[in-house]
Design a protein around this motif. Structure first.
Motif, PDB file in Angstrom:
ATOM      1  N   ARG A   1       0.395  16.875 -14.414  1.00  0.00           N
ATOM      2  CA  ARG A   1      -0.395  16.657 -13.202  1.00  0.00           C
ATOM      3  C   ARG A   1      -1.652  15.846 -13.470  1.00  0.00           C
ATOM      4  NH1 ARG A   1      -4.628  20.719 -12.493  1.00  0.00           N
ATOM      5  NH2 ARG A   1      -4.480  20.421 -10.234  1.00  0.00           N
ATOM      6  N   VAL A   2      -2.270  16.028 -14.649  1.00  0.00           N
ATOM      7  CA  VAL A   2      -3.492  15.284 -14.950  1.00  0.00           C
ATOM      8  C   VAL A   2      -3.195  13.786 -15.022  1.00  0.00           C
ATOM      9  CG1 VAL A   2      -5.324  14.906 -16.654  1.00  0.00           C
ATOM     10  CG2 VAL A   2      -4.574  17.228 -16.124  1.00  0.00           C
TER      11      VAL A   2
ATOM     12  N   ARG B   1      -0.663  12.249 -13.569  1.00  0.00           N
ATOM     13  CA  ARG B   1      -0.314  11.778 -12.218  1.00  0.00           C
ATOM     14  C   ARG B   1      -1.571  11.521 -11.404  1.00  0.00           C
ATOM     15  NH1 ARG B   1       3.643  15.890 -12.716  1.00  0.00           N
ATOM     16  NH2 ARG B   1       2.398  17.289 -11.394  1.00  0.00           N
ATOM     17  N   MET B   2      -2.546  12.429 -11.488  1.00  0.00           N
ATOM     18  CA  MET B   2      -3.797  12.219 -10.761  1.00  0.00           C
ATOM     19  C   MET B   2      -4.559  11.024 -11.327  1.00  0.00           C
ATOM     20  SD  MET B   2      -5.300  16.018  -9.816  1.00  0.00           S
ATOM     21  CE  MET B   2      -5.283  16.644 -11.504  1.00  0.00           C
ATOM     22  N   GLU B   3      -4.523  10.844 -12.653  1.00  0.00           N
ATOM     23  CA  GLU B   3      -5.200   9.704 -13.265  1.00  0.00           C
ATOM     24  C   GLU B   3      -4.627   8.391 -12.736  1.00  0.00           C
ATOM     25  OE1 GLU B   3      -6.535   9.293 -17.676  1.00  0.00           O
ATOM     26  OE2 GLU B   3      -4.609   8.255 -17.533  1.00  0.00           O
TER      27      GLU B   3
ATOM     28  N   ALA C   1      -3.134   7.931  -9.873  1.00  0.00           N
ATOM     29  CA  ALA C   1      -3.494   7.787  -8.466  1.00  0.00           C
ATOM     30  C   ALA C   1      -4.958   7.381  -8.306  1.00  0.00           C
ATOM     31  CB  ALA C   1      -3.230   9.101  -7.723  1.00  0.00           C
ATOM     32  N   VAL C   2      -5.851   7.970  -9.114  1.00  0.00           N
ATOM     33  CA  VAL C   2      -7.265   7.600  -9.051  1.00  0.00           C
ATOM     34  C   VAL C   2      -7.449   6.135  -9.451  1.00  0.00           C
ATOM     35  CG1 VAL C   2      -9.554   8.013 -10.040  1.00  0.00           C
ATOM     36  CG2 VAL C   2      -8.107   9.944  -9.426  1.00  0.00           C
TER      37      VAL C   2
ATOM     38  N   GLU D   1      -2.836  17.777  -5.585  1.00  0.00           N
ATOM     39  CA  GLU D   1      -3.176  16.617  -6.411  1.00  0.00           C
ATOM     40  C   GLU D   1      -3.745  15.492  -5.559  1.00  0.00           C
ATOM     41  OE1 GLU D   1       0.154  15.437  -8.792  1.00  0.00           O
ATOM     42  OE2 GLU D   1       0.510  17.475  -9.552  1.00  0.00           O
ATOM     43  N   GLN D   2      -3.130  15.223  -4.411  1.00  0.00           N
ATOM     44  CA  GLN D   2      -3.619  14.161  -3.529  1.00  0.00           C
ATOM     45  C   GLN D   2      -4.995  14.507  -2.982  1.00  0.00           C
ATOM     46  OE1 GLN D   2      -2.352  11.220  -3.096  1.00  0.00           O
ATOM     47  NE2 GLN D   2      -3.948  10.591  -1.658  1.00  0.00           N
ATOM     48  N   SER D   3      -5.237  15.798  -2.715  1.00  0.00           N
ATOM     49  CA  SER D   3      -6.556  16.212  -2.230  1.00  0.00           C
ATOM     50  C   SER D   3      -7.634  15.939  -3.269  1.00  0.00           C
ATOM     51  CB  SER D   3      -6.537  17.703  -1.876  1.00  0.00           C
ATOM     52  OG  SER D   3      -5.630  17.979  -0.839  1.00  0.00           O
ATOM     53  N   HIS D   4      -7.327  16.221  -4.541  1.00  0.00           N
ATOM     54  CA  HIS D   4      -8.291  15.930  -5.599  1.00  0.00           C
ATOM     55  C   HIS D   4      -8.619  14.439  -5.647  1.00  0.00           C
ATOM     56  CE1 HIS D   4      -8.862  19.791  -7.420  1.00  0.00           C
ATOM     57  NE2 HIS D   4      -7.586  19.958  -7.738  1.00  0.00           N
ATOM     58  N   VAL D   5      -7.608  13.598  -5.539  1.00  0.00           N
ATOM     59  CA  VAL D   5      -7.817  12.146  -5.599  1.00  0.00           C
ATOM     60  C   VAL D   5      -8.704  11.689  -4.441  1.00  0.00           C
ATOM     61  CG1 VAL D   5      -6.668   9.898  -5.475  1.00  0.00           C
ATOM     62  CG2 VAL D   5      -5.650  11.760  -6.817  1.00  0.00           C
TER      63      VAL D   5
END
Length: 274
Positions: free
Chosen positions: A95-96, A98-100, A102-103, A212-216
């Motif tokens: 997940r980290v 994937r978020m990286e 996306a960011v 994950e999308q919310s974090h981004v």
């Protein structure tokens, strides 16, 4: 006797901001034992490298460094390569990662909209109760008037078990370096940095797939708001104050008239206060 590390930081604060990188290198050559502490504590203008696998530029900082190697956010590999057993602990996955990704996609669009060029990079890594990361921007200009803008946004995200919210802590530093060289003014240089910090509790998606999308989205909004605020502060602090100083030294109007206008302005403010 003063602590060598504190003395080094004190010395760097008193030297010209535009020469921080060179002064830092000189201090490290004198005291190699302070290298890791100084590199992790002193903000300097960012450097970029070209990712050999993707052909895209990425920014280098202490957060994607292992010795003399730097991890590319595009390929998720170190250049030059490091030992596989070391890479396993330093390269994010799941997940980290994937978020990286996306960011990075988000800040790349933001960079084009607000910088119209330059380089951006984002790096994330896992923590025991959440994750942390850094978002970087760099833009330089050359010619008669040269300039450099470096943004370093360090974030820490704490996730509470069973709650659909997270605590975000953001520490942002902007390094500004402006210069002008021409026959009319000879040379003029203005350089410095500004650091600000903010914290916020923000909501996450209801479903696990939305977290994950919310974090981004939350990270992007916080970085954008902070950059806008710091850009306005830099304009006020650097250019507003410089204009005031020049006005006090040599005014377009007679200084006696300027003084009377200021006194009249103060009188109006005082009456409004009463």
């Amino acid at each position: 006797m003063a602590d060598p590390f504190d003395a080094a930081l004190d010395l760097l604060r008193r030297l010209p901001p535009s020469s921080t990188q060179q002064n830092l290198s000189n201090l490290i050559s004198l005291r190699p034992d302070l290298e890791e502490d100084l590199l992790s504590s002193v903000d300097v203008a960012l450097t970029s490298k070209r990712c050999k696998k993707t052909g895209r530029d990425f920014l280098c900082c202490d957060y994607n460094r292992d010795g003399t190697s730097y991890r590319s956010p595009w390929s998720n590999e170190f250049e030059p390569p490091i030992e596989p057993e070391d890479a396993a602990d330093l390269i994010p996955g799941g997940r980290v990662r994937r978020m990286e990704e996306a960011v990075n996609a988000g800040v790349d669009v933001y960079r084009e909209l607000y910088y119209e060029g330059g380089v951006s990079s984002a790096y994330l890594w896992a923590l025991d109760e959440g994750f942390a990361g850094v978002v970087l921007f760099k833009k330089t200009a050359a010619g008669v008037g040269k300039g450099g803008w470096d943004s370093i946004h360090v974030l820490e995200v704490t996730e509470a078990a069973g709650k659909r919210s997270a605590h975000y802590k953001l520490t942002s530093t902007v390094i500004l370096d402006l210069g002008l060289s021409s026959a009319a003014v000879d040379s003029l240089e203005l350089a410095g940095n500004l650091t600000r910090q903010t914290q916020s509790d923000l909501q996450l998606g209801l479903r696990d797939s939305e977290v994950e999308q919310s974090h981004v989205v939350n990270i992007g909004r916080m970085v954008e708001d902070m950059e806008t605020r710091m850009r306005n502060l830099l304009q006020e602090v650097y250019f507003g104050k410089a204009k005031d100083v020049v006005g006090d030294l040599r005014s377009i109007q007679p200084l006696s008239e300027v003084g009377r206008e200021r006194e009249a302005h103060k009188d109006v403010i005082n009456k409004m206060g009463r």
